[in-house]
Design a protein around this motif. Structure first.
Motif, PDB file in Angstrom:
ATOM      1  N   GLY A 120       0.780  -1.237   0.000  1.00 55.67           N
ATOM      2  CA  GLY A 120       0.000   0.000   0.000  1.00 55.67           C
ATOM      3  C   GLY A 120       0.806   1.278   0.000  1.00 55.67           C
ATOM      4  N   LEU A 121       2.128   1.209  -0.208  1.00 58.27           N
ATOM      5  CA  LEU A 121       2.965   2.401  -0.194  1.00 58.27           C
ATOM      6  C   LEU A 121       3.387   2.755  -1.617  1.00 58.27           C
ATOM      7  CD1 LEU A 121       4.401   4.529   1.535  1.00 58.27           C
ATOM      8  CD2 LEU A 121       6.379   2.994   1.646  1.00 58.27           C
ATOM      9  N   PHE A 122       2.912   3.912  -2.098  1.00 58.06           N
ATOM     10  CA  PHE A 122       3.222   4.370  -3.447  1.00 58.06           C
ATOM     11  C   PHE A 122       3.996   5.683  -3.350  1.00 58.06           C
ATOM     12  CE2 PHE A 122      -0.415   1.615  -3.715  1.00 58.06           C
ATOM     13  CZ  PHE A 122      -0.249   0.902  -4.897  1.00 58.06           C
ATOM     14  N   GLN A 123       5.301   5.571  -3.107  1.00 56.32           N
ATOM     15  CA  GLN A 123       6.157   6.746  -2.990  1.00 56.32           C
ATOM     16  C   GLN A 123       7.449   6.506  -3.746  1.00 56.32           C
ATOM     17  OE1 GLN A 123       6.674   7.245   1.295  1.00 56.32           O
ATOM     18  NE2 GLN A 123       5.071   8.800   1.352  1.00 56.32           N
ATOM     19  N   ASP A 124       8.013   7.584  -4.314  1.00 56.66           N
ATOM     20  CA  ASP A 124       9.323   7.444  -4.923  1.00 56.66           C
ATOM     21  C   ASP A 124      10.388   7.588  -3.830  1.00 56.66           C
ATOM     22  OD1 ASP A 124       9.678  10.199  -4.402  1.00 56.66           O
ATOM     23  OD2 ASP A 124       9.115  10.777  -6.434  1.00 56.66           O
ATOM     24  N   ARG A 128      10.026   8.767   0.131  1.00 57.58           N
ATOM     25  CA  ARG A 128      10.270   7.806   1.224  1.00 57.58           C
ATOM     26  C   ARG A 128      11.249   8.380   2.233  1.00 57.58           C
ATOM     27  NH1 ARG A 128      10.511   3.881  -2.964  1.00 57.58           N
ATOM     28  NH2 ARG A 128      12.761   3.613  -2.642  1.00 57.58           N
ATOM     29  N   TYR A 129      12.272   9.079   1.780  1.00 60.22           N
ATOM     30  CA  TYR A 129      13.230   9.663   2.723  1.00 60.22           C
ATOM     31  C   TYR A 129      12.620  10.831   3.486  1.00 60.22           C
ATOM     32  CZ  TYR A 129      17.131   6.721   1.439  1.00 60.22           C
ATOM     33  OH  TYR A 129      17.958   5.630   1.270  1.00 60.22           O
ATOM     34  N   GLU A 130      11.785  11.625   2.824  1.00 57.55           N
ATOM     35  CA  GLU A 130      11.071  12.689   3.533  1.00 57.55           C
ATOM     36  C   GLU A 130      10.174  12.096   4.618  1.00 57.55           C
ATOM     37  OE1 GLU A 130       8.744  14.928   0.802  1.00 57.55           O
ATOM     38  OE2 GLU A 130      10.433  16.096   0.031  1.00 57.55           O
ATOM     39  N   THR A 131       9.462  11.046   4.249  1.00 60.62           N
ATOM     40  CA  THR A 131       8.573  10.376   5.193  1.00 60.62           C
ATOM     41  C   THR A 131       9.358   9.806   6.364  1.00 60.62           C
ATOM     42  OG1 THR A 131       7.022   9.809   3.417  1.00 60.62           O
ATOM     43  CG2 THR A 131       6.872   8.508   5.440  1.00 60.62           C
ATOM     44  N   ALA A 132      10.499   9.186   6.071  1.00 59.15           N
ATOM     45  CA  ALA A 132      11.316   8.591   7.126  1.00 59.15           C
ATOM     46  C   ALA A 132      11.813   9.638   8.109  1.00 59.15           C
ATOM     47  CB  ALA A 132      12.495   7.844   6.512  1.00 59.15           C
ATOM     48  N   VAL A 152       1.693  15.255  22.378  1.00 66.35           N
ATOM     49  CA  VAL A 152       2.509  15.650  21.233  1.00 66.35           C
ATOM     50  C   VAL A 152       1.597  16.027  20.070  1.00 66.35           C
ATOM     51  CG1 VAL A 152       4.213  14.896  19.537  1.00 66.35           C
ATOM     52  CG2 VAL A 152       4.422  14.165  21.918  1.00 66.35           C
ATOM     53  N   ASN A 153       1.840  17.222  19.536  1.00 66.55           N
ATOM     54  CA  ASN A 153       1.147  17.675  18.332  1.00 66.55           C
ATOM     55  C   ASN A 153       2.170  17.869  17.223  1.00 66.55           C
ATOM     56  OD1 ASN A 153      -1.804  18.262  19.184  1.00 66.55           O
ATOM     57  ND2 ASN A 153      -0.573  19.188  20.810  1.00 66.55           N
ATOM     58  N   PHE A 154       1.818  17.439  16.042  1.00 68.71           N
ATOM     59  CA  PHE A 154       2.775  17.446  14.937  1.00 68.71           C
ATOM     60  C   PHE A 154       2.014  17.714  13.651  1.00 68.71           C
ATOM     61  CE2 PHE A 154       5.494  15.571  11.689  1.00 68.71           C
ATOM     62  CZ  PHE A 154       6.778  15.892  12.103  1.00 68.71           C
ATOM     63  N   ASP A 155       2.541  18.639  12.841  1.00 73.23           N
ATOM     64  CA  ASP A 155       1.898  18.973  11.573  1.00 73.23           C
ATOM     65  C   ASP A 155       2.952  18.992  10.474  1.00 73.23           C
ATOM     66  OD1 ASP A 155       0.177  19.746   9.603  1.00 73.23           O
ATOM     67  OD2 ASP A 155      -0.078  21.799  10.310  1.00 73.23           O
ATOM     68  N   GLY A 156       3.172  17.838   9.883  1.00 73.31           N
ATOM     69  CA  GLY A 156       4.181  17.705   8.845  1.00 73.31           C
ATOM     70  C   GLY A 156       3.553  17.469   7.481  1.00 73.31           C
ATOM     71  N   LYS A 157       4.390  17.230   6.509  1.00 73.38           N
ATOM     72  CA  LYS A 157       3.921  16.972   5.144  1.00 73.38           C
ATOM     73  C   LYS A 157       3.284  15.597   5.025  1.00 73.38           C
ATOM     74  CE  LYS A 157       5.592  16.707   0.362  1.00 73.38           C
ATOM     75  NZ  LYS A 157       6.771  16.860  -0.538  1.00 73.38           N
ATOM     76  N   HIS A 158       3.881  14.616   5.742  1.00 73.23           N
ATOM     77  CA  HIS A 158       3.431  13.229   5.603  1.00 73.23           C
ATOM     78  C   HIS A 158       2.705  12.701   6.836  1.00 73.23           C
ATOM     79  CE1 HIS A 158       5.697  12.815   1.862  1.00 73.23           C
ATOM     80  NE2 HIS A 158       6.680  13.462   2.462  1.00 73.23           N
ATOM     81  N   TYR A 159       2.928  13.349   8.000  1.00 74.40           N
ATOM     82  CA  TYR A 159       2.293  12.889   9.234  1.00 74.40           C
ATOM     83  C   TYR A 159       1.700  14.061   9.998  1.00 74.40           C
ATOM     84  CZ  TYR A 159       4.818   8.499   8.522  1.00 74.40           C
ATOM     85  OH  TYR A 159       5.294   7.326   8.006  1.00 74.40           O
TER      86      TYR A 159
END
Length: 386
Positions: A120-124, A128-132, A152-159
Motif C-alpha cells: 500500500g505504499l506508493f512513494q518514490d 520515502r526519505y522525507e517520510t522517514a 505531542v502535536n505534529f503537523d508535517g507533510k506526511h504525518y
C-alpha cells in the motif's frame, strides 16, 4: 574498543546450499527459537530480525523470543509509510519494557517497489526519505514525551497528530537505539541527522572508510556524532583452506539459470546499496574465487543469488579476527554476522572467533577434557579415590 556482536535470525528459511532446497529448513518457531537461544547462550549481544514479505513479521518474532532469552537484544525493523509513528512508538515502548531494555530498531526507508506497492505504499525514493525523516522526529518526540506525561502535536507533510499520548514509557531513555543503513547521499544525510548508528553492508575497507568519513562529516554539521556498524556473512573454519572449501560448497548447487533469474530480480530494486552489492559480482557474471574475492578474505559469492548483504569474511579464526580488526580500526564497533546454516554457524563463529575478540573471551574449564563413550570428564587434577 568493546565490540557489539550480533547474529541473525533467518525468518525466511535456512539452508546449506544457496539456491537449492537440498537440506533446507523451514524457519518455524521451534527453529527460530533454537537460533535465538544459541545466540543468547553463546554470548552474542543481539540478533537482527529481517523484514519484508518473504520474512515472518519481525515484531511478532521478537516478542515471541523475549521469554526464551535473557540477555539478547533484538534489532527490529521500523517501516515508515507502512506504520504510523504513534503506533510504532507504542509497540517500541512495549517491546522495550517487556524485554527490560533488550531492543533496538532498524529504520528501513527503502525496499522492493513491487513489494511496497503491494503493502500500500506508493512513494518514490525522495518521498520515502522525507517520510522517514518525519517519522523519526515524531516517533522520538512521542517516546520522550511519555516520561513527562505530555501530549505531542505534529503537523508535517506526511504525518499529522493531535494530542498524541504514550502512557507507558520505554526503559531505554530517551528512546531505544535507532540503526539505519543506506548508500545514497540522501541516506547519508538522513543518518547524519536522525539516527544513533549507521550500518553498512560489507564492502571493502576502502569503501567503508569513505562512507564513514562522509557520514561523520555530515553529522558534524548538525553538531552530532554517531556510531557505526557493518553487516556481513562469515565462513570460518580451523584453516583457511577449509573455509574456502566451505564457501565453494555453499554455491556448488547454483547454475546459470538460477543466478540469472536472481540477478534480473535484484537489478530491478530501487536501492543504491543493492546496486553496489550487485556490482561486486559483475551482475552475476563472476564465478571464480579470484573474481569474487573483492578484498583479502572478503568474498561476494553469496551475492550471486541473495539480495541485501552479499559478502562474507572467509578464513581461519585468526584471519577473520584480523579482518574484523581492520573494520574496527575504521571506527566500527557493531558487527551483524550470519552464516549458513545459522544454528550451526552461530556455534562455530562463537567457538572459533570469540576468544580472539576483545570482551568476548569466555572463561574455560581449564584442564577438563570430555572423553570416553559415556561423556566422562577426565583431568589430571581430578581428585583420586582413596
Amino acid at each position: 574498543m568493546a565490540l557489539n556482536i550480533f547474529w541473525f535470525i533467518p525468518t525466511f528459511g535456512d539452508n546449506r546450499y544457496l539456491g537449492s532446497k537440498d537440506q533446507s529448513r523451514v524457519s518455524d518457531f521451534d527453529y527460530v527459537k533454537q537460533v535465538a537461544v544459541a545466540a543468547d547462550t553463546l554470548g552474542y549481544d543481539g540478533v537482527l530480525i529481517p523484514t519484508g514479505r518473504s520474512c515472518e513479521d519481525p515484531f511478532v518474532v521478537a516478542s515471541s523470543l523475549i521469554g526464551v532469552t535473557s540477555k539478547l537484544k533484538f534489532l527490529v525493523a521500523l517501516r515508515p509509510g507502512l506504520l504510523q509513528p504513534a503506533l510504532a512508538a507504542r509497540i517500541a515502548s512495549t517491546l522495550d519494557r517487556f524485554s527490560n531494555g533488550r531492543v533496538a530498531f532498524n529504520l528501513v526507508a527503502g525496499g522492493d517497489k513491487d513489494e511496497l506497492e503491494g503493502d500500500g505504499l506508493f512513494q518514490d525514493s525522495d518521498e520515502r526519505y522525507e517520510t522517514a525523516a518525519e517519522f523519526v522526529d515524531l516517533w522520538k518526540a512521542i517516546l520522550k514525551a511519555s516520561y513527562e506525561k505530555e501530549l505531542v502535536n505534529f503537523d508535517g507533510k506526511h504525518y499529522k497528530t493531535k494530542n498524541a499520548k504514550l502512557l507507558y514509557p520505554p526503559v531505554q531513555r530517551p528512546h531505544p537505539p535507532l540503526f539505519f543503513g543506506g548508500s545514497s547521499q540522501k541516506a547519508h544525510e538522513l543518518a547524519a541527522q536522525k539516527v544513533d548508528l549507521y550500518i553498512t553492508w560489507g564492502e571493502t575497507p576502502k569503501a567503508v572508510k569513505a562512507k564513514i568519513e562522509d557520514v561523520k562529516e555530515k553529522a558534524l554539521k548538525y553538531g552530532r556524532s554517531i556510531k557505526f556498524g557493518i553487516r556481513l556473512h562469515v565462513i570460518v573454519r580451523d584453516s583457511e583452506e577449509e573455509a574456502w572449501s566451505a564457501a565453494e560448497k555453499l554455491i556448488s548447487k547454483l547454475d546459470d539459470e538460477k543466478i540469472n533469474a536472481s540477478q534480473t530480480a535484484l537489478q530491478k530494486l530501487d536501492s543504491e546499496g543493492q546496486r553496489l552489492m550487485t556490482a561486486l559480482t559483475n551482475g552475476g557474471k563472476a564465478r571464480t574465487r579470484e573474481e569474487l574475492e573483492i578484498s583479502p578474505n572478503l568474498w561476494a559469492g553469496i551475492g550471486l543469488v541473495r539480495g541485501g548483504c552479499a559478502t562474507a569474511l572467509v578464513g581461519s579464526a585468526e584471519i577473520v579476527a584480523q579482518r574484523i580488526q581492520e573494520y574496527v580500526d575504521l571506527g566500527i564497533d557493531t558487527f551483524v554476522f550470519s552464516g549458513y546454516p545459522h544454528l550451526e554457524e552461530s556455534f562455530r563463529f562463537a567457538e572459533l572467533v570469540f576468544p580472539l575478540l576483545p570482551n568476548k573471551t569466555k572463561e574455560k574449564l581449564s584442564g577438563l577434557v570430555q572423553s570416553g563413550p559415556f561423556g566422562g570428564v577426565t583431568t589430571e587434577d581430578t581428585p583420586k579415590i582413596k
